[in-house]
Design a protein around this motif. Structure first.
Motif, PDB file in Angstrom:
ATOM      1  N   UNK A   1      18.107  15.194 -25.249  1.00  0.00           N
ATOM      2  CA  UNK A   1      16.906  14.356 -25.259  1.00  0.00           C
ATOM      3  C   UNK A   1      16.694  13.755 -23.880  1.00  0.00           C
ATOM      4  N   UNK A   2      15.427  13.640 -23.512  1.00  0.00           N
ATOM      5  CA  UNK A   2      15.059  13.041 -22.232  1.00  0.00           C
ATOM      6  C   UNK A   2      14.301  11.741 -22.504  1.00  0.00           C
ATOM      7  N   UNK A   3      14.650  10.699 -21.756  1.00  0.00           N
ATOM      8  CA  UNK A   3      13.958   9.419 -21.877  1.00  0.00           C
ATOM      9  C   UNK A   3      12.657   9.498 -21.096  1.00  0.00           C
ATOM     10  N   UNK A   4      11.525   9.299 -21.794  1.00  0.00           N
ATOM     11  CA  UNK A   4      10.238   9.430 -21.109  1.00  0.00           C
ATOM     12  C   UNK A   4       9.468   8.108 -21.034  1.00  0.00           C
ATOM     13  N   UNK A   5       9.956   7.062 -21.729  1.00  0.00           N
ATOM     14  CA  UNK A   5       9.239   5.790 -21.648  1.00  0.00           C
ATOM     15  C   UNK A   5      10.132   4.652 -22.124  1.00  0.00           C
ATOM     16  N   UNK A   6       9.856   3.456 -21.593  1.00  0.00           N
ATOM     17  CA  UNK A   6      10.452   2.219 -22.110  1.00  0.00           C
ATOM     18  C   UNK A   6       9.412   1.534 -22.984  1.00  0.00           C
ATOM     19  N   UNK A   7       9.810   1.083 -24.156  1.00  0.00           N
ATOM     20  CA  UNK A   7       8.862   0.427 -25.059  1.00  0.00           C
ATOM     21  C   UNK A   7       9.145  -1.066 -25.200  1.00  0.00           C
ATOM     22  N   UNK A   8      10.400  -1.430 -25.353  1.00  0.00           N
ATOM     23  CA  UNK A   8      10.821  -2.834 -25.398  1.00  0.00           C
ATOM     24  C   UNK A   8      12.104  -2.939 -24.590  1.00  0.00           C
ATOM     25  N   UNK A   9      12.770  -4.083 -24.667  1.00  0.00           N
ATOM     26  CA  UNK A   9      14.010  -4.248 -23.903  1.00  0.00           C
ATOM     27  C   UNK A   9      15.062  -3.224 -24.317  1.00  0.00           C
ATOM     28  N   UNK A  10      15.106  -2.905 -25.604  1.00  0.00           N
ATOM     29  CA  UNK A  10      16.042  -1.885 -26.093  1.00  0.00           C
ATOM     30  C   UNK A  10      15.337  -0.612 -26.532  1.00  0.00           C
ATOM     31  N   UNK A  11      14.035  -0.648 -26.597  1.00  0.00           N
ATOM     32  CA  UNK A  11      13.285   0.488 -27.108  1.00  0.00           C
ATOM     33  C   UNK A  11      13.017   1.557 -26.060  1.00  0.00           C
ATOM     34  N   UNK A  12      13.096   2.810 -26.489  1.00  0.00           N
ATOM     35  CA  UNK A  12      12.800   3.937 -25.621  1.00  0.00           C
ATOM     36  C   UNK A  12      12.029   4.998 -26.421  1.00  0.00           C
ATOM     37  N   UNK A  13      11.292   5.834 -25.692  1.00  0.00           N
ATOM     38  CA  UNK A  13      10.713   7.036 -26.292  1.00  0.00           C
ATOM     39  C   UNK A  13      11.506   8.231 -25.795  1.00  0.00           C
ATOM     40  N   UNK A  14      12.028   9.005 -26.726  1.00  0.00           N
ATOM     41  CA  UNK A  14      12.812  10.197 -26.386  1.00  0.00           C
ATOM     42  C   UNK A  14      12.021  11.456 -26.713  1.00  0.00           C
ATOM     43  N   UNK A  15      12.153  12.456 -25.849  1.00  0.00           N
ATOM     44  CA  UNK A  15      11.644  13.795 -26.150  1.00  0.00           C
ATOM     45  C   UNK A  15      12.851  14.712 -26.297  1.00  0.00           C
TER      46      UNK A  15
END
Length: 398
Positions: free
Chosen positions: A157-171
Motif C-alpha cells: 500500500x502507498x500513502x497518498x494523503x493525510x486526513x487527520x493526525x492519525x488518518x491516512x488514505x492508502x492505495x
C-alpha cells in the motif's frame, strides 16, 4: 449535562476480556475429572431496571421476595436467559445486522521495516483500491511511504494523503479482481477488538490478552450480514444461535436494521458540556419491511425492544412525530444523552459500558439518569463485568 456525571469507578478486573463462559466438569470411566471452559455468552449476568417503578433487580428472588442462593450460599444473579420472562409472542426485538471487518492489520514500512498498525475504516474507491485508515505510530507515516503486508510482498500500500493526525488514505497495489483483493486483505486482518480489551494488563502491569483466531468469530454477531462496521454491536454478541432459536420458539419477532458502527463511540469526549460534543457519522439503513414489522408490533400493543445502543441511535434518528419508524438510507451522527425523550422502543437491552462513553449516556437517556447510574453502581459493587464481552442491562417499561 456534564461529561463527569457519567463517570464511575471501574476496577480493572471487572473489564471482561473474553466472552462469558462456564466451567463444565466431565468424569471419565476411571473417575478422573476434567474441567473445561465453555463459552456461554447468552448466560451472562443481567441487571434489570424497571423504568416506571424505579426498581433495580440483580438477583433472583423467591415468592416472598427473599433472594435465592445456590448450594454454596452465593446469591443467584439474573442472566440473559431471563429475558424471556419479560417478552413473548407478538413482541419484536430490533437487531443491528452489520458485519465487522477484520480491520486491524500490521504492515512494515519500506526501508526501515518499522511495524505499523493499520486500522481500516472504510473503502473509498473499489476500482482504485483506496481505503480510509488510521495508522499507529502516525509520526512515522508520510505521503509517499509504502507499507508491506505479507512475507511475499504481493500486498503493498502507498500513502497518498493525510486526513487527520492519525488518518491516512492508502492505495493498495494488488493486481487482481476486487473480490480477490478483499479476500487477501481480510485474510491478513485481525478482529478489531477495543483497546480496553487488547491493552488489558494483569496485576503485575503486563498485557494479558493475546489476540487469537477465535476472536474473529467471538467478535461477530451470529446474524451479521451487511459488511461495513469496524467494531461490533456488542450487545448482539450475547445472542447465540440457541438464543435466536429461543426467540423463534417464544414467538418473538426479529427485525433487522444496519448501522455500520465506527470508532466514534470509543473516542474520548473532550468537552465537559455534552451539548458541544459532535459524534462521528455512521452509515445506516432501515428497510420498509423492518418498519412495517416494528410499527405493526406497536399498533398491536406489543413490546418493541431495541438491542444495543446502535439500534437505539438508529431508531431515534428516523422515528416520526407519530412514534413510528420510517425507512432510511443515509448517515447519522445522532448523539443521545439526557435529558432526551426516547419515543420508539419501549424496552432496551444493552451491555454495561465503559465510564463516560456515549453508550452509557444513551442508556441514561432511555432509562433515566438517576436510576441507570444507581444500577451501574450496584452492578459494579456486585462484581458484574463491563465491556463488549461483559454483562448486560435490560430496561423495561414497568
Amino acid at each position: 449535562m456534564k461529561l463527569s456525571q457519567f463517570d464511575y469507578k471501574l476496577p480493572a478486573d471487572q473489564v471482561a476480556i473474553y466472552p462469558h463462559s462456564i466451567e463444565h466438569v466431565v468424569t471419565n470411566d476411571k473417575g478422573v475429572q476434567n474441567t473445561f471452559r465453555l463459552k456461554r455468552p447468552d448466560e451472562c449476568r443481567m441487571v434489570i431496571v424497571h423504568k416506571k417503578s424505579k426498581k433495580i433487580s440483580l438477583h433472583k428472588t423467591g415468592p416472598k421476595g427473599k433472594i435465592l442462593k445456590d448450594e454454596q450460599g452465593n446469591r443467584i444473579p439474573y442472566s440473559l436467559l431471563d429475558f424471556f420472562d419479560y417478552f413473548g409472542e407478538g413482541d419484536t426485538v430490533i437487531l443491528n445486522d452489520t458485519k465487522v471487518l477484520p480491520a486491524r492489520l500490521y504492515g512494515t514500512k519500506e526501508k526501515t521495516d518499522a511495524v505499523i498498525e493499520v486500522f481500516l475504516l472504510r473503502e473509498l474507491n473499489a476500482e482504485m483500491r483506496l481505503w480510509d485508515v488510521l495508522v499507529e505510530p502516525a509520526r512515522k507515516i508520510r505521503i509517499g511511504n509504502k507499507l508491506f503486508f505479507d512475507n511475499t510482498g504481493d500486498l503493498v500500500a502507498e500513502v497518498i494523503d493525510n486526513t487527520t493526525s492519525r488518518g491516512r488514505t492508502l492505495r493498495f497495489l494488488y493486481d487482481c479482481t476486487h473480490e480477490e483483493f478483499k479476500q487477501q486483505l481480510f485474510s491478513l486482518g485481525q478482529a478489531p477488538l477495543p483497546h480496553y480489551v487488547i491493552d488489558h494488563v494483569d496485576k503485575n502491569g503486563k498485557k494479558d490478552r493475546p489476540v487469537t483466531e477465535e476472536d474473529l468469530e467471538d467478535f461477530q454477531c451470529v446474524y451479521a450480514k451487511n459488511e461495513g462496521a469496524v467494531t461490533a454491536p456488542s450487545t448482539g454478541l450475547h445472542f447465540t444461535r440457541q438464543m435466536m432459536k429461543r426467540l423463534e420458539i417464544h414467538g418473538i419477532n426479529t427485525a433487522y436494521l444496519t448501522v455500520h458502527i465506527g470508532l466514534g463511540n470509543f473516542s474520548n469526549i473532550e468537552v465537559e458540556d455534552l451539548s458541544k460534543h459532535k459524534m462521528d457519522s455512521e452509515e445506516m439503513h432501515i428497510t420498509q419491511e423492518t418498519c412495517d414489522l416494528v410499527n405493526n408490533t406497536k399498533k398491536a400493543g406489543h413490546h418493541v425492544c431495541a438491542i444495543g445502543a446502535s439500534v437505539l441511535k438508529a431508531t431515534e434518528t428516523t422515528v416520526g412525530t407519530d412514534g413510528f419508524l420510517k425507512p432510511y438510507d443515509g448517515w447519522t451522527n445522532k448523539f443521545i444523552f439526557p435529558p432526551y425523550e426516547c419515543s420508539m422502543a419501549d424496552s432496551l437491552l444493552v451491555n454495561l459500558y465503559q465510564p463516560m462513553s456515549p453508550m452509557v449516556m444513551a442508556t441514561c437517556a432511555f432509562g433515566g439518569y438517576d436510576i441507570v447510574m444507581e444500577a451501574y453502581n450496584q452492578a459494579i459493587k456486585a462484581g458484574f463485568n463491563v465491556g463488549c464481552f461483559g454483562d448486560v442491562m435490560l430496561i423495561v417499561n414497568d
